[in-house]
Design a protein around this motif. Structure first.
Motif, mmCIF file in Angstrom:
data_model
loop_
_atom_site.group_PDB
_atom_site.id
_atom_site.type_symbol
_atom_site.label_atom_id
_atom_site.label_comp_id
_atom_site.label_asym_id
_atom_site.label_seq_id
_atom_site.Cartn_x
_atom_site.Cartn_y
_atom_site.Cartn_z
ATOM 1 N N MET A 1 0.817 -1.194 0.000
ATOM 2 C CA MET A 1 0.000 0.000 0.000
ATOM 3 C C MET A 1 0.866 1.264 0.000
ATOM 4 O O MET A 1 0.522 2.232 -0.634
ATOM 5 C CB MET A 1 -0.922 -0.038 1.219
ATOM 6 N N THR A 2 1.994 1.216 0.689
ATOM 7 C CA THR A 2 2.871 2.377 0.752
ATOM 8 C C THR A 2 3.464 2.694 -0.622
ATOM 9 O O THR A 2 3.586 3.857 -0.985
ATOM 10 C CB THR A 2 4.001 2.131 1.761
ATOM 11 N N ARG A 3 3.816 1.663 -1.379
ATOM 12 C CA ARG A 3 4.382 1.871 -2.706
ATOM 13 C C ARG A 3 3.348 2.533 -3.632
ATOM 14 O O ARG A 3 3.673 3.412 -4.417
ATOM 15 C CB ARG A 3 4.847 0.548 -3.285
ATOM 16 N N PHE A 4 2.092 2.105 -3.511
ATOM 17 C CA PHE A 4 1.018 2.689 -4.311
ATOM 18 C C PHE A 4 0.840 4.169 -3.978
ATOM 19 O O PHE A 4 0.677 5.001 -4.870
ATOM 20 C CB PHE A 4 -0.286 1.919 -4.071
ATOM 21 N N ALA A 5 0.886 4.497 -2.715
ATOM 22 C CA ALA A 5 0.762 5.894 -2.303
ATOM 23 C C ALA A 5 1.929 6.726 -2.815
ATOM 24 O O ALA A 5 1.749 7.884 -3.222
ATOM 25 C CB ALA A 5 0.677 5.978 -0.784
ATOM 26 N N LEU A 6 3.111 6.150 -2.807
ATOM 27 C CA LEU A 6 4.284 6.860 -3.311
ATOM 28 C C LEU A 6 4.168 7.118 -4.808
ATOM 29 O O LEU A 6 4.502 8.210 -5.286
ATOM 30 C CB LEU A 6 5.545 6.054 -3.001
ATOM 31 N N VAL A 7 3.671 6.146 -5.552
ATOM 32 C CA VAL A 7 3.486 6.322 -6.996
ATOM 33 C C VAL A 7 2.444 7.404 -7.267
ATOM 34 O O VAL A 7 2.626 8.249 -8.151
ATOM 35 C CB VAL A 7 3.094 4.981 -7.656
ATOM 36 N N LEU A 8 1.347 7.400 -6.525
ATOM 37 C CA LEU A 8 0.328 8.432 -6.691
ATOM 38 C C LEU A 8 0.869 9.818 -6.352
ATOM 39 O O LEU A 8 0.567 10.796 -7.049
ATOM 40 C CB LEU A 8 -0.891 8.119 -5.826
ATOM 41 N N LEU A 9 1.646 9.911 -5.304
ATOM 42 C CA LEU A 9 2.239 11.191 -4.928
ATOM 43 C C LEU A 9 3.202 11.687 -6.002
ATOM 44 O O LEU A 9 3.200 12.869 -6.351
ATOM 45 C CB LEU A 9 2.957 11.060 -3.586
ATOM 46 N N ALA A 10 4.012 10.803 -6.533
ATOM 47 C CA ALA A 10 4.950 11.194 -7.590
ATOM 48 C C ALA A 10 4.203 11.650 -8.839
ATOM 49 O O ALA A 10 4.592 12.644 -9.475
ATOM 50 C CB ALA A 10 5.874 10.029 -7.919
ATOM 51 N N ALA A 11 3.141 10.954 -9.189
ATOM 52 C CA ALA A 11 2.347 11.349 -10.350
ATOM 53 C C ALA A 11 1.708 12.717 -10.133
ATOM 54 O O ALA A 11 1.657 13.547 -11.051
ATOM 55 C CB ALA A 11 1.280 10.302 -10.636
ATOM 56 N N ALA A 12 1.226 12.962 -8.932
ATOM 57 C CA ALA A 12 0.618 14.260 -8.630
ATOM 58 C C ALA A 12 1.647 15.380 -8.720
ATOM 59 O O ALA A 12 1.347 16.470 -9.225
ATOM 60 C CB ALA A 12 -0.013 14.222 -7.244
ATOM 61 N N VAL A 13 2.852 15.135 -8.255
ATOM 62 C CA VAL A 13 3.915 16.151 -8.323
ATOM 63 C C VAL A 13 4.283 16.442 -9.775
ATOM 64 O O VAL A 13 4.482 17.601 -10.158
ATOM 65 C CB VAL A 13 5.143 15.703 -7.501
ATOM 66 N N VAL A 14 4.347 15.411 -10.595
ATOM 67 C CA VAL A 14 4.686 15.599 -12.009
ATOM 68 C C VAL A 14 3.607 16.408 -12.715
ATOM 69 O O VAL A 14 3.901 17.337 -13.479
ATOM 70 C CB VAL A 14 4.904 14.235 -12.694
ATOM 71 N N VAL A 15 2.353 16.068 -12.467
ATOM 72 C CA VAL A 15 1.257 16.805 -13.104
ATOM 73 C C VAL A 15 1.240 18.254 -12.616
ATOM 74 O O VAL A 15 1.011 19.186 -13.399
ATOM 75 C CB VAL A 15 -0.090 16.109 -12.843
ATOM 76 N N LEU A 16 1.500 18.474 -11.345
ATOM 77 C CA LEU A 16 1.549 19.833 -10.818
ATOM 78 C C LEU A 16 2.683 20.640 -11.454
ATOM 79 O O LEU A 16 2.496 21.804 -11.834
ATOM 80 C CB LEU A 16 1.716 19.806 -9.297
ATOM 81 N N ALA A 17 3.830 20.026 -11.611
ATOM 82 C CA ALA A 17 4.952 20.710 -12.260
ATOM 83 C C ALA A 17 4.620 21.030 -13.718
ATOM 84 O O ALA A 17 4.957 22.112 -14.220
ATOM 85 C CB ALA A 17 6.204 19.853 -12.178
ATOM 86 N N ALA A 18 3.948 20.102 -14.400
ATOM 87 C CA ALA A 18 3.551 20.341 -15.792
ATOM 88 C C ALA A 18 2.538 21.478 -15.880
ATOM 89 O O ALA A 18 2.608 22.313 -16.793
ATOM 90 C CB ALA A 18 2.980 19.065 -16.398
ATOM 91 N N LEU A 19 1.608 21.533 -14.942
ATOM 92 C CA LEU A 19 0.624 22.624 -14.933
ATOM 93 C C LEU A 19 1.276 23.971 -14.678
ATOM 94 O O LEU A 19 0.922 24.982 -15.307
ATOM 95 C CB LEU A 19 -0.447 22.351 -13.885
ATOM 96 N N ILE A 20 2.240 24.011 -13.771
ATOM 97 C CA ILE A 20 2.930 25.270 -13.484
ATOM 98 C C ILE A 20 3.732 25.732 -14.696
ATOM 99 O O ILE A 20 3.728 26.916 -15.048
ATOM 100 C CB ILE A 20 3.822 25.111 -12.239
ATOM 101 N N ALA A 21 4.415 24.804 -15.357
ATOM 102 C CA ALA A 21 5.177 25.160 -16.555
ATOM 103 C C ALA A 21 4.243 25.635 -17.668
ATOM 104 O O ALA A 21 4.546 26.614 -18.372
ATOM 105 C CB ALA A 21 6.001 23.969 -17.023
ATOM 106 N N ALA A 22 3.105 24.976 -17.824
ATOM 107 C CA ALA A 22 2.146 25.373 -18.854
ATOM 108 C C ALA A 22 1.549 26.746 -18.556
ATOM 109 O O ALA A 22 1.367 27.558 -19.467
ATOM 110 C CB ALA A 22 1.045 24.326 -18.972
#
Length: 66
Positions: A1-22
């Motif tokens: 379960m912890t690995r799944f949460a880490l993957v979701l957190l990483a995906a959220a950070v990537v999308v947030l960075a992409a939104l800020i750059a856009a």
């Protein structure tokens, strides 16, 4: 379960960075005198480029680390 949460957190950070750059690209395009549709297209291109770059780096790291 912890690995799944880490993957979701990483995906959220990537999308947030992409939104800020856009958002930055869209704002710079508008300041440069581009119309709203043109600025939106530039922002969308930057968003897609950031996601593509992230996917490429992730795939390369996965290949190296496995």
């Amino acid at each position: 379960m912890t690995r799944f949460a880490l993957v979701l957190l990483a995906a959220a950070v990537v999308v947030l960075a992409a939104l800020i750059a856009a958002a930055g690209a869209g704002k710079l395009a508008r300041l440069d005198g581009a119309t709203y549709p043109a600025a939106l297209m530039r922002a969308a291109a930057v968003f897609a480029a950031v996601l593509t770059l992230t996917a490429s780096v992730t795939a390369a790291l996965a290949q190296v680390l496995s």
